[in-house]
Design an enzyme around this catalytic site. Structure first.
Site, PDB file in Angstrom:
ATOM      1  N   CYS B  36      -9.953   7.596 -40.329  1.00  0.00           N
ATOM      2  CA  CYS B  36      -9.409   6.176 -40.145  1.00  0.00           C
ATOM      3  C   CYS B  36     -10.193   5.436 -39.087  1.00  0.00           C
ATOM      4  O   CYS B  36      -9.748   4.306 -38.902  1.00  0.00           O
ATOM      5  CB  CYS B  36      -8.088   6.242 -39.824  1.00  0.00           C
ATOM      6  SG  CYS B  36      -7.334   6.747 -38.317  1.00  0.00           S
ATOM      7  N   CYS B 107      -4.952  11.213 -37.354  1.00  0.00           N
ATOM      8  CA  CYS B 107      -5.126  10.316 -35.980  1.00  0.00           C
ATOM      9  C   CYS B 107      -4.378  10.773 -34.952  1.00  0.00           C
ATOM     10  O   CYS B 107      -4.906  10.652 -33.712  1.00  0.00           O
ATOM     11  CB  CYS B 107      -4.928   8.844 -36.316  1.00  0.00           C
ATOM     12  SG  CYS B 107      -3.810   8.561 -37.499  1.00  0.00           S
TER      13      CYS B 107
END
Lengths: 393, 211
Positions: B36, B107
């Site tokens: 991401c 993440c």
């Protein structure tokens, strides 16, 4: 915690206007039957007349006739009918080449990709850093095999308005059909069929304070489109299924309610946000074209910070906006539109889209700017990237 | 309304603890997520006698989960010995935060990796690595897989930006296929040096950009 939400995600969906609901109500409770033929019963005939009246309002708005406009369940269906319908009609007869821009919204983009898997060849035209399609490249891409060019009027994320007048002329000269997705410009940016040579136009009600679940497709008389969702003979035998009469009536009402002054007001709010942010918050980039831009859209990258963090902070303070960051999306993919502007992941990571509507005020615009300046300042303090200048108040 | 984040996650997101850099850290690391595009940096200060983490700070270029995990990890690690801190895993961090959405694993795991890498960086810089193998091109390449290019959201090796690696007498030379004037050239240079320099037999790291 939140007293009042300031909703700035109007490209996704708008609040419905009460006057639209009032117009729709009789078709839920009084004139609720399906549209019958003129030989049916009274209520069914009344329902049909309401549907046809709504159709004429919408068709007239773009300078078309009633037979050239069908109702659908929304812009997704409209674009699917246009792209796949033309492919089914001309694929075997004329050729299997379709041209779209690489920043099209998903209905066109994914319809093209689905056709690609079935043996069609698709040209994905790239765009310049402001999101504009290169018209010479478009012209050069058209071959004898090309059956359709589908290029949107304005972009869903960055608002860039394409020169559809010239695109229409090019397609017309080359004898190729032209479809445009006008979901984000319909009633906001003029589209006059007397000036623009376009064969198919996708429109929707949900972006203009109308009900969700209803949209439309303009088809120039004689445009070869094969019906692929089978059922009854509704909508000139192009779109089977029970007509959504309250939806169609609401859609027509929503169109009647849009005044030109409203679009000027949206533009003023848009410009105010863009000008203030660029003057007051360092390290920002406007995504999309500065002037060739839909009146309700501002999209800005706040460098060195991530979009989901911004949207969550804003949400906790009562503001609804969206971002092109991968972290925000279910697919964990960064916005294909922002990446299309220059293949820049960092730019998508911190991009925020603000889209305005009838119900927003200048005070709200000022308050979102003040808040985002504060939020971005806080997030930059914890970011390891780049110049961490203090955000000016 | 159900929110995807727990109260604890939101609390750490709004008021992250131990934010920033430590001047002259004893160990530091920067981790990036190809999935991401998030990044997290961790700095530690270590007591040379007790081998306890006396101070820890983190930085984040990331989403809410990334920020909250960075914050909680500093709280979990502070005061622990390096051996204890090494054992902190994503599950513990997630539990301490009252749970994280599964889709956000990649993440949030970055902060845990950041802490481990900062400890490893400390051990390498202080000659504490037991198994001292000579540095090879392969070892350098493996480490460069942890250097992210923010522009693509992917690491340098995966995006084929590493054009050449040479290792001669303790000097590591890396050629990167981006221009010197690139927006993140200096970030990328610093990250490469940070990743390679701590290797026990490396004396010098040279980063060359292509014009």
């Amino acid at each position: 915690m939140i007293e009042k939400t300031v909703y700035l995600d109007n490209a996704a969906a708008t609040r419905m206007d009460e006057r639209v609901l009032e117009a729709m109500k009789p078709y839920f409770f009084d004139i609720y039957p399906v549209a019958t033929s003129e030989f049916g019963y009274s209520l069914g005939i009344e329902a049909r007349e309401a549907l046809e009246k709504a159709r004429h309002t919408l068709a007239n708005y773009i300078g078309a006739t009633g037979e050239e406009f069908i109702f659908t369940s929304g812009s997704t269906e409209s674009s699917n009918i246009a792209v796949k319908g033309v492919a089914l009609s001309l694929g075997e007869k004329k050729g299997k080449h379709i041209i779209i821009s690489e920043i099209e919204d998903f209905p066109v983009l994914h319809s093209a990709k689905a056709l690609e898997k079935q043996g069609f060849s698709i040209t994905y035209l790239d765009v310049d850093p402001e999101g504009l399609v290169n018209l010479n490249r478009l012209r050069d891409s058209i071959t004898d095999e090309t059956i359709l060019v589908s290029i949107q009027h304005a972009n869903q994320e960055i608002g860039t308005i394409q020169d559809i007048e010239t695109i229409g002329r090019i397609c017309n000269e080359k004898g190729v059909l032209f479809h445009t997705d006008a979901t984000h410009t319909f009633t906001r940016v003029p589209l006059d069929l007397k000036k623009v040579k376009v064969d198919l136009i996708t429109v929707s009600s949900h972006t203009i304070h109308g009900p969700k679940g209803v949209g439309g497709l303009y088809l120039r008389k004689g445009t070869p489109v094969t019906k692929w969702m089978d059922g009854g003979f509704q909508e000139f035998n192009l779109r089977a299924g029970l007509e959504n009469i309250p939806g169609a009536v609401g859609f027509a009402k929503a169109v009647e309610l849009v005044a030109p002054e409203e679009n000027e007001r949206l533009k003023t709010m848009r410009d105010h946000l863009i000008d203030r942010v660029s003057a007051e918050i360092p390290d920002t980039t406007l995504n999309g074209h500065r002037s060739k831009r839909s009146p309700q859209n501002a999209n800005i990258t706040f460098h060195f910070v991530e979009g989901e963090s911004i949207t969550l902070h804003l949400d906790m303070r009562g503001f609804s906006v969206s971002t092109g960051s991968a972290c925000f999306s279910r697919s964990l993919e960064a916005s294909h539109v922002i990446l299309g502007l220059g293949g820049n992941h960092e730019r998508a990571h911190g991009s925020i889209r603000f889209t305005f509507s009838r119900y927003n005020t200048m005070e709200e615009v000022d308050s979102v700017i003040d808040t985002i300046a504060e939020v971005v300042g806080e997030l930059r303090k914890i970011s390891p990237l780049g110049n961490k200048k203090e955000v000016q108040k | 309304m159900t929110f995807p984040y727990s109260e604890k996650v939101l609390e750490h997101f709004r008021h992250p603890r131990n934010v920033g850099k430590i001047e002259n850290p004893d160990g530091n690391a920067m981790e990036g997520s190809p999935a991401c595009g998030d990044m997290v940096g961790v700095n530690i200060k270590v007591d040379p006698d007790t081998k306890r983490i006396t101070d820890i700070k983190f930085e984040s270029y990331g989403c809410a989960s990334n920020i909250a995990t960075g914050s909680i990890i500093t709280e979990l690690a502070k005061g622990k010995t390096l051996e204890e801190a090494k054992k902190i895993n994503w599950k513990q961090a997630s539990e301490a935060l009252g749970g994280l959405p599964p889709i956000k694993t990649h993440c949030s795991v970055l902060a845990v990796e950041g802490l481990r890498s900062a400890i490893q960086n400390y051990e390498e810089r202080h000659g504490l690595v037991k198994d001292q193998k000579p540095t090879t091109v392969e070892i350098v390449r493996k480490r460069l897989k942890k250097v992210m290019n923010p522009l693509s959201g992917l690491d340098l090796v995966h995006t084929e930006l590493v054009k050449d690696i040479t290792v001669t007498d303790g000097t590591v030379h890396v050629v990167v296929d981006i221009p010197t004037g690139h927006q993140f050239a200096s970030n990328i240079r610093n990250e490469i040096v940070d990743k390679i320099e701590p290797l026990w037999d490396v004396k010098k790291v040279e980063v060359e950009f292509m014009e």
